[in-house]
Write an enzyme that holds these catalytic residues in place. Structure first.
Site, PDB file in Angstrom:
ATOM      1  N   THR A 235       0.879  -1.177   0.000  1.00 22.72           N
ATOM      2  CA  THR A 235       0.000   0.000   0.000  1.00 22.72           C
ATOM      3  C   THR A 235       0.912   1.222   0.000  1.00 22.72           C
ATOM      4  OG1 THR A 235      -1.744  -1.086   1.262  1.00 22.72           O
ATOM      5  CG2 THR A 235      -1.615   1.299   1.460  1.00 22.72           C
TER       6      THR A 235
ATOM      7  N   THR B 117      -0.506   1.377   6.715  1.00 21.26           N
ATOM      8  CA  THR B 117      -0.319   0.246   5.803  1.00 21.26           C
ATOM      9  C   THR B 117      -0.233  -1.017   6.647  1.00 21.26           C
ATOM     10  OG1 THR B 117       1.279  -0.841   4.315  1.00 21.26           O
ATOM     11  CG2 THR B 117       2.166   0.809   5.804  1.00 21.26           C
TER      12      THR B 117
END
Length: 316
Positions: free
Chosen positions: A166, A217
């Site tokens: 991410t 993340t």
């Protein structure tokens, strides 16, 4: 106020052969965002540009390079938030768009809503004149290989979730405004329509001028359970430094729900942190014309921005 930007390229496990590309990608993103801040640009513009740069980089699980769902398609989530007004825009389960973060920004600025999903997001993108990118163009060989491997009867998709990047960015600009942006392709072989933490305000990111900004993340479902981004800002409101706030929240997520992840944080006085409970997280920051970056715990390289820009123009 001296501007600061921090970016991450995802927490988890980064394979040796991908380390260099991940480092180069976060450094490039941080330099691009900082370039905007240096010219007096807004934190919002800086985080959007940094994330867009990583969406276009196939090393990361966002935009081009996103992982595939159970049907072998890319479905992406993104969020952006303005700490001055608490305005936010997000999209979830979007397909056939090169830069979901750009669409999230348009949701924030051109609608009265905060989150558009799937078909509605697609129709909105068309109305805004965002070009459609064929789904195939967003799929890398690596994502397809992993998807196939996960379909094998004895495979363990969980094992493969550990190196998913991410991407995110947080910044404070010369006016003292903060912003965050986060974008992802989600989990490999996820159910169609699965939306993780990224598009959820307070989980994938949060920004408030009263305290600071953060982007997260890691394991999305765990992050959502503890509302990780907002939890970090809560700790900063209680007087903790960005580093202590990040560590406290990550530790809580690990002990309470067994979840691992990483976060980047900037507070409203320009102090920053990049912390993670996973094995690795690619990150980079620029403050006072100094670039810092790393992947492993305790790893921190420093270069002047001028040196880094020269380096980058020569192709790292």
């Amino acid at each position: 106020m001296k501007p600061v930007i921090v970016v991450h390229g995802g927490a988890g496990r980064i394979f040796k052969e991908r380390e260099e590309g991940s480092r180069a990608g976060v450094v490039r993103a941080a330099l691009r965002g900082y370039g905007i801040l240096k010219q007096g640009g807004s934190a919002l513009d800086a985080v959007e540009e940094a994330v867009r740069s990583m969406e276009d980089d196939p090393h990361f699980n966002a935009g081009c390079g996103s992982v595939l769902n159970e049907k072998g398609e890319v479905e992406m989530d993104a969020i952006i938030m303005d700490g001055k007004t608490l305005d936010s825009g997000a999209v979830s389960a979007v397909k056939c768009i090169a830069n979901p973060i750009k669409l999230a920004r348009l949701v924030m600025e051109k609608t009265k809503h905060m989150l558009l999903t799937d078909r509605g997001a697609h129709l909105f993108a068309q109305a805004m004149g965002i070009p459609e990118t064929p789904g195939e163009k967003l799929i890398t060989e690596r994502s397809r290989e992993r998807w196939k491997k996960n379909l094998e009867p004895d495979s363990n998709p969980e094992e493969f979730q550990k190196d998913l990047g991410t991407v995110g960015a947080v910044a404070i600009d010369s006016e003292g405004n903060v912003a965050c942006a986060t974008s992802t392709g989600g989990l490999s072989n996820k159910l169609i329509g699965r939306v993780g933490d990224t598009a959820c305000i307070g989980s994938g990111g949060y920004a408030d001028n009263h305290s600071g900004a953060t982007s997260t993340t890691g394991h999305g479902e765990s992050i959502m359970k503890v509302v990780l981004a907002r939890l970090i800002l809560y700790h900063m409101e209680q007087g903790l430094s960005p580093e202590m706030a990040a560590d406290t929240a990550l530790d809580y997520m690990k002990t309470r729900v067994g979840g691992l992840g990483g976060v980047i944080v900037v507070n409203n006085s320009g102090e920053w942190a990049a912390r993670f409970s996973t094995k690795q997280m690619s990150w980079a920051t620029v403050k006072d014309d100094q670039l810092h970056y790393g992947i492993y715990a305790g790893e921190r390289h420093t270069k002047s921005v001028d040196e880094a820009l020269t380096f980058e123009s020569e192709g790292f």
